[in-house]
Design an enzyme around this catalytic site. Sequence first.
Site, PDB file in Angstrom:
ATOM      1  N   ARG A  84       0.823  -1.219   0.000  1.00 47.11           N
ATOM      2  CA  ARG A  84       0.000   0.000   0.000  1.00 47.11           C
ATOM      3  C   ARG A  84       0.856   1.268   0.000  1.00 47.11           C
ATOM      4  O   ARG A  84       0.492   2.257   0.644  1.00 47.11           O
ATOM      5  CB  ARG A  84      -0.933   0.041   1.223  1.00 47.11           C
ATOM      6  CG  ARG A  84      -2.126  -0.875   1.150  1.00 47.11           C
ATOM      7  CD  ARG A  84      -3.189  -0.322   0.219  1.00 47.11           C
ATOM      8  NE  ARG A  84      -4.199  -1.330  -0.047  1.00 47.11           N
ATOM      9  CZ  ARG A  84      -5.295  -1.491   0.694  1.00 47.11           C
ATOM     10  NH1 ARG A  84      -5.519  -0.698   1.701  1.00 47.11           N
ATOM     11  NH2 ARG A  84      -6.141  -2.441   0.403  1.00 47.11           N
TER      12      ARG A  84
ATOM     13  N   ARG B 217      -3.759   6.786   0.617  1.00 47.09           N
ATOM     14  CA  ARG B 217      -4.294   8.017   1.200  1.00 47.09           C
ATOM     15  C   ARG B 217      -3.357   8.751   2.148  1.00 47.09           C
ATOM     16  O   ARG B 217      -3.607   9.898   2.490  1.00 47.09           O
ATOM     17  CB  ARG B 217      -5.614   7.710   1.928  1.00 47.09           C
ATOM     18  CG  ARG B 217      -6.768   7.488   0.969  1.00 47.09           C
ATOM     19  CD  ARG B 217      -7.964   6.895   1.673  1.00 47.09           C
ATOM     20  NE  ARG B 217      -7.645   5.549   2.135  1.00 47.09           N
ATOM     21  CZ  ARG B 217      -8.532   4.712   2.692  1.00 47.09           C
ATOM     22  NH1 ARG B 217      -9.765   5.093   2.889  1.00 47.09           N
ATOM     23  NH2 ARG B 217      -8.164   3.513   3.061  1.00 47.09           N
TER      24      ARG B 217
ATOM     25  N   ARG C 285      -7.350  11.573  -6.122  1.00 46.92           N
ATOM     26  CA  ARG C 285      -8.598  10.867  -5.830  1.00 46.92           C
ATOM     27  C   ARG C 285      -9.780  11.837  -5.847  1.00 46.92           C
ATOM     28  O   ARG C 285     -10.856  11.517  -6.349  1.00 46.92           O
ATOM     29  CB  ARG C 285      -8.479  10.208  -4.461  1.00 46.92           C
ATOM     30  CG  ARG C 285      -9.596   9.231  -4.113  1.00 46.92           C
ATOM     31  CD  ARG C 285      -9.316   8.713  -2.715  1.00 46.92           C
ATOM     32  NE  ARG C 285     -10.120   7.576  -2.344  1.00 46.92           N
ATOM     33  CZ  ARG C 285     -11.339   7.663  -1.836  1.00 46.92           C
ATOM     34  NH1 ARG C 285     -11.904   8.848  -1.682  1.00 46.92           N
ATOM     35  NH2 ARG C 285     -11.984   6.576  -1.486  1.00 46.92           N
TER      36      ARG C 285
ATOM     37  N   ASP D  65      -6.618  -3.366  -7.511  1.00 43.68           N
ATOM     38  CA  ASP D  65      -7.161  -4.013  -6.324  1.00 43.68           C
ATOM     39  C   ASP D  65      -7.312  -5.499  -6.580  1.00 43.68           C
ATOM     40  O   ASP D  65      -7.429  -5.921  -7.731  1.00 43.68           O
ATOM     41  CB  ASP D  65      -8.523  -3.417  -5.948  1.00 43.68           C
ATOM     42  CG  ASP D  65      -8.837  -3.681  -4.486  1.00 43.68           C
ATOM     43  OD1 ASP D  65      -8.333  -2.932  -3.633  1.00 43.68           O
ATOM     44  OD2 ASP D  65      -9.536  -4.673  -4.199  1.00 43.68           O
TER      45      ASP D  65
ATOM     46  N   TYR E  90     -14.344 -12.429   0.255  1.00 46.82           N
ATOM     47  CA  TYR E  90     -15.156 -11.266  -0.124  1.00 46.82           C
ATOM     48  C   TYR E  90     -16.376 -11.684  -0.946  1.00 46.82           C
ATOM     49  O   TYR E  90     -17.451 -11.094  -0.832  1.00 46.82           O
ATOM     50  CB  TYR E  90     -14.298 -10.266  -0.915  1.00 46.82           C
ATOM     51  CG  TYR E  90     -13.288  -9.560  -0.033  1.00 46.82           C
ATOM     52  CD1 TYR E  90     -13.660  -8.440   0.706  1.00 46.82           C
ATOM     53  CD2 TYR E  90     -11.993 -10.024   0.098  1.00 46.82           C
ATOM     54  CE1 TYR E  90     -12.745  -7.795   1.535  1.00 46.82           C
ATOM     55  CE2 TYR E  90     -11.073  -9.397   0.927  1.00 46.82           C
ATOM     56  CZ  TYR E  90     -11.458  -8.284   1.642  1.00 46.82           C
ATOM     57  OH  TYR E  90     -10.559  -7.664   2.468  1.00 46.82           O
TER      58      TYR E  90
HETATM   59  O1  CP3 Z   1       0.120  -1.631  -2.456  1.00 46.60           O
HETATM   60  C1  CP3 Z   1      -0.205  -0.774  -3.301  1.00 46.60           C
HETATM   61  O2  CP3 Z   1       0.164   0.414  -3.232  1.00 46.60           O
HETATM   62  C2  CP3 Z   1      -0.971  -1.240  -4.523  1.00 46.60           C
HETATM   63  C3  CP3 Z   1      -2.382  -1.105  -4.532  1.00 46.60           C
HETATM   64  C4  CP3 Z   1      -3.309  -2.064  -3.786  1.00 46.60           C
HETATM   65  C5  CP3 Z   1      -4.582  -1.657  -3.358  1.00 46.60           C
HETATM   66  N1  CP3 Z   1      -5.259  -2.737  -2.873  1.00 46.60           N
HETATM   67  C6  CP3 Z   1      -5.101  -0.302  -3.500  1.00 46.60           C
HETATM   68  C7  CP3 Z   1      -6.228   0.114  -2.660  1.00 46.60           C
HETATM   69  C8  CP3 Z   1      -3.173  -3.420  -3.465  1.00 46.60           C
HETATM   70  C9  CP3 Z   1      -1.980  -4.338  -3.649  1.00 46.60           C
HETATM   71  C10 CP3 Z   1      -4.426  -3.840  -2.894  1.00 46.60           C
HETATM   72  C11 CP3 Z   1      -4.716  -5.219  -2.471  1.00 46.60           C
HETATM   73  C12 CP3 Z   1      -5.895  -5.499  -1.658  1.00 46.60           C
HETATM   74  N2  CP3 Z   1      -7.150  -4.973  -1.766  1.00 46.60           N
HETATM   75  C13 CP3 Z   1      -5.943  -6.465  -0.631  1.00 46.60           C
HETATM   76  C14 CP3 Z   1      -4.812  -7.377  -0.257  1.00 46.60           C
HETATM   77  C15 CP3 Z   1      -3.784  -6.662   0.517  1.00 46.60           C
HETATM   78  C16 CP3 Z   1      -4.173  -6.300   1.901  1.00 46.60           C
HETATM   79  O3  CP3 Z   1      -4.159  -5.095   2.202  1.00 46.60           O
HETATM   80  O4  CP3 Z   1      -4.453  -7.193   2.668  1.00 46.60           O
HETATM   81  C17 CP3 Z   1      -7.243  -6.469  -0.091  1.00 46.60           C
HETATM   82  C18 CP3 Z   1      -7.737  -7.321   1.042  1.00 46.60           C
HETATM   83  C19 CP3 Z   1      -8.000  -5.523  -0.828  1.00 46.60           C
HETATM   84  C20 CP3 Z   1      -9.453  -5.218  -0.677  1.00 46.60           C
HETATM   85  C21 CP3 Z   1      -9.643  -3.786  -0.368  1.00 46.60           C
HETATM   86  N3  CP3 Z   1      -9.510  -2.769  -1.275  1.00 46.60           N
HETATM   87  C22 CP3 Z   1      -9.992  -3.214   0.878  1.00 46.60           C
HETATM   88  C23 CP3 Z   1     -10.203  -4.007   2.144  1.00 46.60           C
HETATM   89  C24 CP3 Z   1     -10.073  -1.839   0.667  1.00 46.60           C
HETATM   90  C25 CP3 Z   1     -10.511  -0.787   1.645  1.00 46.60           C
HETATM   91  C26 CP3 Z   1      -9.331  -0.420   2.465  1.00 46.60           C
HETATM   92  C27 CP3 Z   1      -9.410   0.965   3.030  1.00 46.60           C
HETATM   93  O5  CP3 Z   1      -8.376   1.344   3.562  1.00 46.60           O
HETATM   94  O6  CP3 Z   1     -10.453   1.625   2.947  1.00 46.60           O
HETATM   95  C28 CP3 Z   1      -9.720  -1.564  -0.665  1.00 46.60           C
HETATM   96  C29 CP3 Z   1      -9.601  -0.229  -1.290  1.00 46.60           C
HETATM   97  C30 CP3 Z   1      -8.234   0.174  -1.670  1.00 46.60           C
HETATM   98  N4  CP3 Z   1      -7.396  -0.577  -2.442  1.00 46.60           N
HETATM   99  C31 CP3 Z   1      -7.585   1.405  -1.363  1.00 46.60           C
HETATM  100  C32 CP3 Z   1      -6.343   1.372  -1.997  1.00 46.60           C
HETATM  101  C33 CP3 Z   1      -5.292   2.462  -2.052  1.00 46.60           C
HETATM  102  C34 CP3 Z   1      -8.183   2.569  -0.580  1.00 46.60           C
HETATM  103  C35 CP3 Z   1      -8.802   3.395  -1.630  1.00 46.60           C
HETATM  104  C36 CP3 Z   1      -9.259   4.760  -1.214  1.00 46.60           C
HETATM  105  O7  CP3 Z   1     -10.216   4.839  -0.440  1.00 46.60           O
HETATM  106  O8  CP3 Z   1      -8.654   5.711  -1.737  1.00 46.60           O
END
Ligand code: CP3
Length: 357
Positions: free
Chosen positions: A28, A32, A41, A78, A155
């Site tokens: 990540r 944000r 965003r 994602d 999910y």
């Molecule tokens: O690592 C990186 O910078 C690459 C981008 C990346 C994202 N999601 C961007 C994202 C990667 C590798 C993921 C993987 C992902 N997504 C996982 C596996 C890794 C982990 O963290 O366990 C999972 C379980 C997800 C599912 C997911 N997507 C969730 C649970 C969420 C909400 C999280 C939150 O903080 O609100 C997302 C959204 C998401 N994916 C965001 C980002 C940057 C937040 C987006 C935003 O609100 O701007």
Amino acid sequence: MTPLPKNDRFLRALRREPVDRTPVWLMRQAGRYLPEYRETRRQAGSFLAMAKNPEIACEVTLQPLRRFDLDAAILFSDILTIPDAMGLGLYFVDGEGPKFERTVRSAADAARLSVPDMETELRYVMDAVRTIRRELDGKVPLIGFSGSPWTLACYMVEGGGSKDFARIKAMALNDPAALHALLAVNTDAVIAYLSAQRAAGAQALQVFDTWGGVLSPAMYREFSLPYLQRIARELERGEGGERAPLILFGKGNAVHLDVLAESGTDAVGVDWLVELGEAARRTQGKVALQGNLDPATLYGSPDAIRREVRRALDSYRDGNGGSREGHVFNLGHGMSPDMDPEHVAVLVDEVHAYSAR
Ligand code: CP3
């Protein structure tokens, strides 16, 4: 032959080759906690609008690399793109995370799913990979990724995030055949997805088994591990120098390290509940290791961050026969939105400075 990236430390470490310093990237790393991400965003309107636009996905992938001396880029996307492309209808509710309009709860539901077409239904992901490779211009390698079959299924069955995984665990107990059918189609999709990302230009591939650790060891061996092993076995990895190394990351995977090291993966990503030195001893040089600082370390002072970085680097070296080879520095899980970018710079610079000695 694609030329090697100018900085190939990360790829060398995945192959357990000597490096001048330990490579580092952060799960990540685009997100944000960066003001420029929040601004992009705001302009794009939503996370999904960013992920589905290759130019914007490229821009946010590069944002952390402009600030920090990171050794790899990770595709901005994602894990839930696959179930979305399978027709489940992914959406995000602010503060609640991802949700699906439709869920998979029965054998009939699972039977309706098929592997999406990578160059049509998931074309935006492949276009993002191609755009990022072009813009990176060989600076650092690009990591492509996917969720694990089990983590995606969590999910898809729960319909979003979950605290107790009640529905999918009930399915595992009451209708294991239906769950295996779902895991099988997910595995086919993950293999096709990662292969397509590699063909589009991804130079390493990571599978996120974020929720493997919520399973008992016996259930992990039934519902997550065999599918990870199939991915490692069947992934079309290209030929010779073109082959993309595979990293299997799992939260709570420490009890399974011995068998993961035998899975055919190049590297295993571990969380902070295991000492890196112990992980290195248990995997005996069969794989590279990635990790594993507690992300909360970034809430510490710069001095505390430097101390914890050194501790992790030394732990790995001590468990790896005195050598730093085969270590990719990372957190044990993803960063949070309230983390301080200045602290990230401290972490990255300390990894390089201390491991160069
Ligand atoms: O690592 C990186 O910078 C690459 C981008 C990346 C994202 N999601 C961007 C994202 C990667 C590798 C993921 C993987 C992902 N997504 C996982 C596996 C890794 C982990 O963290 O366990 C999972 C379980 C997800 C599912 C997911 N997507 C969730 C649970 C969420 C909400 C999280 C939150 O903080 O609100 C997302 C959204 C998401 N994916 C965001 C980002 C940057 C937040 C987006 C935003 O609100 O701007």
